[in-house]
Scaffold this motif. Structure first.
Motif, PDB file in Angstrom:
ATOM      1  N   UNK A 299       0.809  -1.231   0.000  1.00 60.44           N
ATOM      2  CA  UNK A 299       0.000   0.000   0.000  1.00 60.44           C
ATOM      3  C   UNK A 299       0.840   1.279   0.000  1.00 60.44           C
ATOM      4  N   UNK A 300       2.091   1.195  -0.426  1.00 54.81           N
ATOM      5  CA  UNK A 300       2.924   2.394  -0.390  1.00 54.81           C
ATOM      6  C   UNK A 300       3.060   3.099  -1.737  1.00 54.81           C
ATOM      7  N   UNK A 301       2.576   2.498  -2.825  1.00 54.49           N
ATOM      8  CA  UNK A 301       2.767   3.123  -4.136  1.00 54.49           C
ATOM      9  C   UNK A 301       1.817   4.295  -4.307  1.00 54.49           C
ATOM     10  N   UNK A 302       2.391   5.468  -4.573  1.00 53.34           N
ATOM     11  CA  UNK A 302       1.650   6.717  -4.739  1.00 53.34           C
ATOM     12  C   UNK A 302       1.898   7.207  -6.161  1.00 53.34           C
ATOM     13  N   UNK A 303       0.970   6.899  -7.068  1.00 55.31           N
ATOM     14  CA  UNK A 303       1.175   7.241  -8.475  1.00 55.31           C
ATOM     15  C   UNK A 303       0.849   8.698  -8.736  1.00 55.31           C
ATOM     16  N   UNK A 304       1.612   9.295  -9.648  1.00 56.47           N
ATOM     17  CA  UNK A 304       1.443  10.689 -10.033  1.00 56.47           C
ATOM     18  C   UNK A 304       1.373  10.783 -11.555  1.00 56.47           C
ATOM     19  N   UNK A 305       0.553  11.719 -12.049  1.00 57.72           N
ATOM     20  CA  UNK A 305       0.523  11.990 -13.485  1.00 57.72           C
ATOM     21  C   UNK A 305      -0.001  10.848 -14.318  1.00 57.72           C
ATOM     22  N   UNK A 306      -1.002  10.147 -13.823  1.00 53.12           N
ATOM     23  CA  UNK A 306      -1.474   8.925 -14.466  1.00 53.12           C
ATOM     24  C   UNK A 306      -2.062   9.158 -15.852  1.00 53.12           C
ATOM     25  N   UNK A 307      -2.604  10.354 -16.124  1.00 56.74           N
ATOM     26  CA  UNK A 307      -3.311  10.607 -17.376  1.00 56.74           C
ATOM     27  C   UNK A 307      -2.418  11.166 -18.489  1.00 56.74           C
ATOM     28  N   UNK A 308      -1.165  11.424 -18.191  1.00 58.57           N
ATOM     29  CA  UNK A 308      -0.273  12.063 -19.164  1.00 58.57           C
ATOM     30  C   UNK A 308       0.924  11.155 -19.428  1.00 58.57           C
ATOM     31  N   UNK A 309       1.371  11.122 -20.698  1.00 54.57           N
ATOM     32  CA  UNK A 309       2.535  10.312 -21.028  1.00 54.57           C
ATOM     33  C   UNK A 309       2.356   8.888 -20.555  1.00 54.57           C
ATOM     34  N   UNK A 310       1.245   8.266 -20.939  1.00 56.96           N
ATOM     35  CA  UNK A 310       0.752   7.084 -20.245  1.00 56.96           C
ATOM     36  C   UNK A 310       1.532   5.804 -20.489  1.00 56.96           C
ATOM     37  N   UNK A 311       2.471   5.800 -21.409  1.00 56.28           N
ATOM     38  CA  UNK A 311       3.276   4.594 -21.582  1.00 56.28           C
ATOM     39  C   UNK A 311       4.344   4.455 -20.506  1.00 56.28           C
ATOM     40  N   UNK A 312       4.496   5.470 -19.671  1.00 57.16           N
ATOM     41  CA  UNK A 312       5.347   5.361 -18.479  1.00 57.16           C
ATOM     42  C   UNK A 312       4.525   5.760 -17.270  1.00 57.16           C
ATOM     43  N   UNK A 330       4.259   1.011 -19.009  1.00 58.96           N
ATOM     44  CA  UNK A 330       2.883   0.510 -19.048  1.00 58.96           C
ATOM     45  C   UNK A 330       2.594   0.007 -20.457  1.00 58.96           C
ATOM     46  N   UNK A 331       2.606  -1.316 -20.666  1.00 60.92           N
ATOM     47  CA  UNK A 331       2.434  -1.848 -22.027  1.00 60.92           C
ATOM     48  C   UNK A 331       1.048  -1.642 -22.601  1.00 60.92           C
ATOM     49  N   UNK A 332       0.098  -1.179 -21.789  1.00 61.69           N
ATOM     50  CA  UNK A 332      -1.245  -0.920 -22.308  1.00 61.69           C
ATOM     51  C   UNK A 332      -1.284   0.301 -23.224  1.00 61.69           C
ATOM     52  N   UNK A 333      -0.232   1.113 -23.215  1.00 64.79           N
ATOM     53  CA  UNK A 333      -0.196   2.315 -24.057  1.00 64.79           C
ATOM     54  C   UNK A 333       1.038   2.258 -24.952  1.00 64.79           C
ATOM     55  N   UNK A 334       0.791   2.121 -26.247  1.00 66.19           N
ATOM     56  CA  UNK A 334       1.859   2.035 -27.253  1.00 66.19           C
ATOM     57  C   UNK A 334       2.843   0.916 -26.926  1.00 66.19           C
ATOM     58  N   UNK A 336       4.250   0.357 -24.310  1.00 69.30           N
ATOM     59  CA  UNK A 336       5.334   0.872 -23.483  1.00 69.30           C
ATOM     60  C   UNK A 336       6.285   1.783 -24.237  1.00 69.30           C
ATOM     61  N   UNK A 337       6.040   1.990 -25.550  1.00 68.53           N
ATOM     62  CA  UNK A 337       6.903   2.866 -26.337  1.00 68.53           C
ATOM     63  C   UNK A 337       6.782   4.312 -25.889  1.00 68.53           C
ATOM     64  N   UNK A 363      11.441  -0.069 -13.618  1.00 71.60           N
ATOM     65  CA  UNK A 363      10.980  -1.348 -14.175  1.00 71.60           C
ATOM     66  C   UNK A 363      10.736  -1.147 -15.663  1.00 71.60           C
ATOM     67  N   UNK A 364      11.505  -1.840 -16.486  1.00 74.27           N
ATOM     68  CA  UNK A 364      11.643  -1.497 -17.900  1.00 74.27           C
ATOM     69  C   UNK A 364      10.929  -2.491 -18.804  1.00 74.27           C
ATOM     70  N   UNK A 365      10.095  -1.945 -19.685  1.00 76.31           N
ATOM     71  CA  UNK A 365       9.566  -2.674 -20.846  1.00 76.31           C
ATOM     72  C   UNK A 365       9.356  -1.635 -21.941  1.00 76.31           C
ATOM     73  N   UNK A 366      10.447  -1.263 -22.609  1.00 76.58           N
ATOM     74  CA  UNK A 366      10.441  -0.150 -23.554  1.00 76.58           C
ATOM     75  C   UNK A 366      10.824  -0.672 -24.939  1.00 76.58           C
TER      76      UNK A 366
END
Length: 521
Positions: A299-312, A330-334, A336-337, A363-366
């Motif tokens: 429960x420690x992950x605090x995500x920021x900027x989720x709606x912008x530049x979504x492949x990261x 995030x492989x769901x967007x392009x 991960x490209x 954590x890399x999947x680019x």
């Protein structure tokens, strides 16, 4: 003789100022679903901790004998308080007084708020609900002239970005300098349905030929998707909660180190499902957020900027109690490209981590940069080169986990390869200059063309299959490990244990002080 009469007069003036814009204006503000600035301050800070500065500043009206009849308060309040027992500065616009416009304010209050945060090394929270700039054109008439624009105190705004954590909450219709103050921060929020932000509001924009509502012109989702602000929340209370959580990961200033919390999670916890988290089918997507949540403290992950530049995805987390900055694909967007937007997001996030001494976990999947006409039109390669520069300029400890793909220049942004490479790969690792699926056509074009000319009915396809089979034989990450091209392949279930070791090794290496490159919003 005591000074009690003067103290009584002070209390009377403070009571007048505490009425803000008056009963009717406050009621109208509440009817619009908004808290007053004083209610906001009370909700944000630890109970009873607010020490206001400039509590009786404003414009007084007097009778012929010089007695105060009424006091219209300045529409900006500020002071010191505490969040989770830690000192902070907070400043907020009072929309009930002239709609937060600066021509009802005393600009020196904003300047002093910024200066005190800077000089006394306290995090700064801005509660923005108005223009905060030069006010309306009515001010020209009252002062008798126009003026060349300048932003008083902007030098301190810039200095604060390199010195103390700055959070901006847009809590109403925010325009002009108010909008600039919102984005000149490390973390910014808007509230659905009550927050809008503009360079200039609908009335001014209408003169340029566009007729739009406030929500159509500057609604929260517009700015979240454009990357102007970091997050959108459903209520002011949620905005205050996220502000408190964001600050909990950061030091009070660059002169300190991010505080560790008491570890509450097993440092070597192994989640068995990680062994099958990455599909064998290379085109299938998977849930990177679930992986991130698995390897950091619960429960420690605090995500920021989720709606912008979504492949990261970017966010803060803790590992064995130590605060870290998490960058993940995030492989769901392009797939991960990296797009131009993604690269901009990475630059700002890496700068945040480097400014406040947060070790980075990547954590890399680019699969590379996004390609095609749109990518060229958005200058993806320039923004990508800036992101690569940010990675190479960062001086904080850095740990890379290659989860799946790493190709091309974007893939090289996984880490600064000239440093000691604290890097692991999962057995699903797949890397190179170009993905084989597209690279074979380029690298073997001449041979493929000759095969097709010799056998138009299937020569090209047959040779393609033959080449693919040959290359698949050298594609294994174990071949790379043999050549020490990747340092170590690990069982995905051991990732948390490896990150725990990294976090504890990195902790004594963190050094307080200023980052030479500063921070730009």
């Amino acid at each position: 003789m005591s000074w009690e009469p003067e103290i009584e007069e002070l209390r009377r003036r403070q009571q007048m100022a505490g009425q803000m814009g008056g009963v009717d204006k406050v009621a109208r503000h509440h009817a619009n679903g908004k808290l007053t600035v004083r209610e906001r301050v009370a909700s944000l800070l630890d109970q009873g901790s607010f020490n206001e500065i400039g509590s009786v500043s404003g414009r007084g009206s007097y009778d012929a004998d010089g007695n105060l009849l009424d006091l219209s308060p300045a529409n900006f309040i500020y002071g010191r308080g505490r969040i989770d027992a830690r000192p902070v500065m907070v400043g907020g616009d009072d929309f009930t007084v002239r709609g937060g416009a600066a021509d009802a304010g005393i600009f020196e209050k904003q300047v002093q708020c910024e200066k005190m945060a800077n000089e006394y090394r306290m995090p700064l929270v801005r509660l923005i609900d108005g223009t905060g700039g030069g006010g309306s054109v009515k001010s020209y008439e009252s002062i008798g002239h126009t003026y060349v624009p300048a932003n008083p105190g902007w030098d301190i705004v810039v200095a604060n970005l390199a010195t103390v954590p700055v959070v901006s909450l847009a809590l109403g219709s925010v325009a002009g300098l108010g909008a600039a103050r919102t984005v000149a921060s490390h973390y910014s929020l808007m509230v659905k349905n009550i927050s809008q932000m503009f360079i200039a509001g609908p009335a001014v924009v209408a003169r340029a030929g566009e007729t739009l509502t406030k929500e159509e012109l500057g609604g929260a989702m517009i700015h979240a998707k454009a990357g102007a602000i970091d997050d959108v929340v459903d209520s002011e209370e949620e905005a205050f909660a996220r502000t408190r959580k964001f600050l909990s990961y950061l030091p009070s200033s660059v002169d300190e180190l991010p505080p560790r919390t008491d570890p509450v999670d097993d440092p070597v916890r192994r989640d068995d499902w990680l062994i099958k988290a990455i599909p064998r089918e290379r085109r299938r997507v998977y849930d990177m957020r679930r992986i991130v949540r698995s390897v950091v403290d619960t429960d420690s992950f605090f995500e920021m900027g989720k709606m912008f530049g979504r492949s990261a995805m970017t966010g803060l987390a803790r590992i064995d109690g130590w605060p870290v900055a998490v960058l993940a694909s995030d492989p769901y967007f392009y797939g991960g490209g990296w797009t131009a937007d993604t690269a901009q997001k990475v630059v700002r996030f890496v700068d945040l981590a480097d400014t406040f001494h947060l070790p980075v976990v990547h954590l890399v999947d680019i699969p590379g940069f996004l390609i095609g006409l749109d990518a060229e039109k958005t200058a993806t390669i320039r923004h990508g080169a800036r992101a690569l520069s940010a990675v190479y300029q960062a001086r904080v400890p850095w740990c890379t986990i290659v989860v799946r793909r790493a190709f091309g220049v974007a893939g090289a942004a996984m880490t600064n390869h000239t440093r000691a490479r604290f890097r692991y790969a999962w057995p699903s690792g797949d890397w190179g200059s170009l993905p084989m699926e597209g690279g074979i056509e380029v690298a073997y074009r001449a041979e493929l063309d000759r095969a097709e000319a010799a056998n138009p009915e299937g020569g090209r396809e047959a040779l393609m299959a033959e080449i693919t089979e040959r290359l698949e034989g050298v594609r294994s990450p174990f071949r790379s490990a043999e050549a020490f091209s990747i340092e170590e392949i690990i069982d995905p279930r051991d990732t948390r244990a490896r990150l725990t070791e990294f976090a504890n090794l990195a902790a004594p290496l963190r050094k307080p002080g200023f980052r030479s490159a500063g921070f730009r919003p």
